[in-house]
Write a protein that holds these residues in place. Structure first.
Motif, PDB file in Angstrom:
ATOM      1  N   ASP A   9     -23.631   9.458 -27.779  1.00  0.00           N
ATOM      2  CA  ASP A   9     -22.231   9.510 -27.355  1.00  0.00           C
ATOM      3  C   ASP A   9     -21.394   8.370 -27.927  1.00  0.00           C
ATOM      4  O   ASP A   9     -20.170   8.434 -27.894  1.00  0.00           O
ATOM      5  CB  ASP A   9     -22.115   9.545 -25.824  1.00  0.00           C
ATOM      6  CG  ASP A   9     -22.736   8.338 -25.153  1.00  0.00           C
ATOM      7  OD1 ASP A   9     -23.804   7.884 -25.603  1.00  0.00           O
ATOM      8  OD2 ASP A   9     -22.164   7.859 -24.156  1.00  0.00           O
ATOM      9  N   SER A  33     -22.479  14.639 -29.547  1.00  0.00           N
ATOM     10  CA  SER A  33     -22.148  13.586 -28.587  1.00  0.00           C
ATOM     11  C   SER A  33     -22.773  13.771 -27.215  1.00  0.00           C
ATOM     12  O   SER A  33     -22.631  12.903 -26.354  1.00  0.00           O
ATOM     13  CB  SER A  33     -20.624  13.496 -28.427  1.00  0.00           C
ATOM     14  OG  SER A  33     -20.035  13.131 -29.657  1.00  0.00           O
ATOM     15  N   ASN A  34     -23.439  14.906 -26.991  1.00  0.00           N
ATOM     16  CA  ASN A  34     -24.109  15.130 -25.706  1.00  0.00           C
ATOM     17  C   ASN A  34     -25.174  16.204 -25.886  1.00  0.00           C
ATOM     18  O   ASN A  34     -25.312  16.793 -26.955  1.00  0.00           O
ATOM     19  CB  ASN A  34     -23.097  15.516 -24.613  1.00  0.00           C
ATOM     20  CG  ASN A  34     -22.350  16.788 -24.930  1.00  0.00           C
ATOM     21  OD1 ASN A  34     -22.945  17.819 -25.257  1.00  0.00           O
ATOM     22  ND2 ASN A  34     -21.029  16.737 -24.847  1.00  0.00           N
TER      23      ASN A  34
END
Length: 120
Positions: A9, A33-34
Motif C-alpha cells: 500500500d 495496493s491491497n
C-alpha cells in the motif's frame, strides 16, 4: 529474468522495489495496493513471483495469499513486510507463502528469494 507483481500500500515501497528489480533485469508485471487488487492482477497477469505486504487496507496480505493459492497452488508468493511476529510468519507460510522477508531488507536477500522461488 522473472516477472513480478508488487503488492504494497506504500507508493514509495512499490517504486523502490520496482527500481531495484528493473535495474537487475526483472520485469514488473504489475503493482497492487491491497489484497483485492493483488488477486485480480494475479489472475490477469500470472507473474512468476508475487511480493506481498501483509498490513494493507481493504484486504490484507494473508487473506490475499489464501485466495491466490486457491486459484493457483503453484503461485510463488514472497511476503515482504515490516511486521516481524513469528506467529505471522508461520501463518503466512501455512497459507502458501514460500518466503518471508522483513523490511527493511537487504537487496541481495530479496533477489535471492526471487531466484530461489523461480527455481522451484
Amino acid at each position: 529474468m522473472s516477472t513480478v507483481l508488487i503488492v504494497d500500500d506504500a507508493l514509495y515501497v512499490k517504486e523502490m522495489i520496482r527500481s531495484m528489480l528493473e535495474s537487475r533485469g526483472h520485469e514488473i508485471a504489475g503493482v497492487a495496493s491491497n489484497g483485492f487488487e493483488a488477486i485480480e492482477k494475479y489472475k490477469a497477469l500470472r507473474p512468476d513471483v508475487v511480493l506481498m505486504d501483509i498490513l494493507m487496507p481493504g484486504m490484507d496480505g494473508l487473506s490475499a495469499i489464501k485466495k491466490i493459492m486457491e486459484q493457483d497452488q503453484k503461485a510463488k508468493i514472497i511476503v515482504v513486510t515490516a511486521l516481524v511476529k513469528e506467529a505471522l510468519r508461520k501463518e503466512a507460510m501455512r497459507a502458501g507463502a514460500i518466503d518471508f522477508i522483513t523490511k527493511p531488507f537487504e537487496v541481495e536477500r530479496l533477489l535471492g528469494a526471487i531466484k530461489a522461488a523461480t527455481a522451484r
